[in-house]
Design an enzyme around this catalytic site. Structure first.
Site: not given
Ligand code: 0X9
Ligand code: ZN
Length: 430
Positions: A181-184, A257, A309, A311, A383
């Protein structure tokens, strides 16, 4: 005298004007707590109709009563958004009134000659990360190799580093990726930190030495280079990759996703405008396909998968794509529990832990779940800091602490994986 007075008034007017103008154009972050379903629905509308960026939760679909919403509101929408919240009695407060200063702090990196911070305590532009990758491999020819894993939608290379402290064949390995994820931004910073720690403390720190003696480590510092570049040049709040869709206004797929783990079911959306857009089909994106291909090719050696990732300070493991428990749930739980305990003891920070779906939300198509189903039975998403104080705008002065916490977790888990996967030594060998 009169001229002086006029001059004085004029000066102050200017000041007033500046304050007034500043107030209007300032980007800020709000913490909002809807208490009824009606308020949740209003908030969902506000975030989709006005120019805002949801920090937490990442998409309106996850909003619920009594759960905090962290919302980035650009100066232009601030008045409208806050008056709407007031009109509907929705509890809110400004958590970051100085977003622009924080962004400046994150991007200043090294231009201040008085700064005493090291390279690893700063955030870096994508070009500087590419330079660092080359330099690191060049300076450590016996132990570090760059591997071209693939390329991004905009044709930027996806380089991983392979750290290998032994020539023995059939070595086991672990994989760490950062910057899905770019903003992290703390995430790529961690990958750099980890490599630096490994190279500096091999033979000096027992834990990292044991780990590197036992396995190779693949580190992909920026899995989403197009998005990362975009956060430096155009929009600091960008999350997805930069692939265009059939709608010219809506760009990007959420790479977390896009993997083939209950792809695009509840917790992801088939709409290109959404922050959790799953893409046209599993692995439709070159970034996720490249990582999936690499893991498929190396699945017999890779025992441990970690994705970084931010936060919210959490140590997560599969599943996130279903409420079902993973086969080795108890092993995974024991590992993150121990990691969180150590972080608490050493750094006084609290990390939540558990299976993703039950700890945060249902989120299908993630890399950790997919890697787990591929057969990498020790699979995690961390996270990193913080819990919302600065969110994605974590000041550079906090990088060291955030990375050391994550490093503690990586080491604890890697050592436990070694313990669990190594055949017990026969008495003759002892
Ligand atoms: O939603 C996500 O992709 C992750 N959180 S974030 O805030 N960094 O976007 C959590 C990912 C947890 N694992 C999976 N969803 N498989
Ligand atoms: Zn993320």
């Amino acid at each position: 005298m009169t001229t002086l007075w006029i001059f004085f008034i004029f000066m102050n007017m200017d000041g007033f004007l500046k304050i007034a103008v500043c107030k209007e154009t300032r980007d800020q972050v709000l913490i909002i707590t809807p208490t009824t379903q009606e308020q949740v629905d209003i908030l969902k509308n506000v975030t989709s109709q006005y120019e805002t960026a949801l920090w937490q939760p990442v998409s309106p679909v996850y909003m619920k009563e009594q759960a905090e919403v962290h919302l980035f509101v650009p100066g232009e929408s601030f008045e409208t958004v806050t008056s709407l919240l007031q009109d509907h009695d929705i509890t809110h407060r400004v958590s970051l009134p100085n977003v622009n200063e924080l962004i400046e702090m994150q991007t200043m990196n090294g231009t201040d000659p008085r700064s005493t911070s090291t390279f690893y305590e700063r955030y870096h532009r994508l070009e500087d990360i590419y330079d660092w990758l080359n330099r690191t491999a060049h300076d450590n020819p016996r132990t570090v190799k760059t591997i071209l894993v693939g390329s991004s939608h905009e044709k930027r290379p996806l380089y991983a580093l392979k750290l290998s402290f032994s020539d023995r064949p059939n070595r086991k390995a672990m994989w760490i990726d950062c910057g899905i994820h770019a903003r992290e931004w703390i995430s790529p910073a961690f990958c750099l930190w980890f490599v630096h720690h490994s190279l500096s403390f091999y033979n000096y720190n027992k834990e990292i030495t044991d780990i590197l003696n036992n396995m190779d480590v693949y580190v992909l510092p920026v899995m989403n280079p197009d998005g990362y570049k975009y956060t430096w040049t155009t929009n600091r709040m960008w999350r997805k990759n930069r692939a265009p869709s059939h709608n010219p206004k809506c760009v990007g797929v959420d790479l977390n996703r896009n993997f083939d783990a209950n792809w695009c079911t509840e917790g992801a959306l088939p709409y290109p405008c959404s922050e959790i857009y799953c893409g046209a089909f599993p692995e439709s994106e070159p970034e996720s396909r490249a990582v999936a291909d690499f893991l498929r090719q190396h699945k017999d050696s890779i025992q441990l998968y970690i994705s970084i990732h931010s936060y919210s300070q959490m140590l997560l493991f599969p599943y996130s794509c279903t409420l079902e428990e993973a086969g080795n749930h108890n092993d995974l739980l024991e590992m993150v529990q121990e990691a969180a305990r150590k972080i608490r003891t050493f750094y006084r920070s609290t990390y939540k832990y558990g299976a993703g779906a039950k700890t945060i939300y249902l989120a299908p198509g993630g890399s950790d779940d997919w890697a787990y189903d591929l057969g990498i039975k020790y699979s995690f998403t961390f996270e990193l800091q913080d819990r919302g104080e600065y969110g994605f705008l974590l000041p550079p002065s906090r990088i060291g602490n955030a990375c050391n916490e994550a490093l503690t977790a990586v080491k604890t888990i890697a050592l436990k994986v070694m313990e669990k996967t190594q055949a017990p030594k026969s008495p003759a060998a002892v």
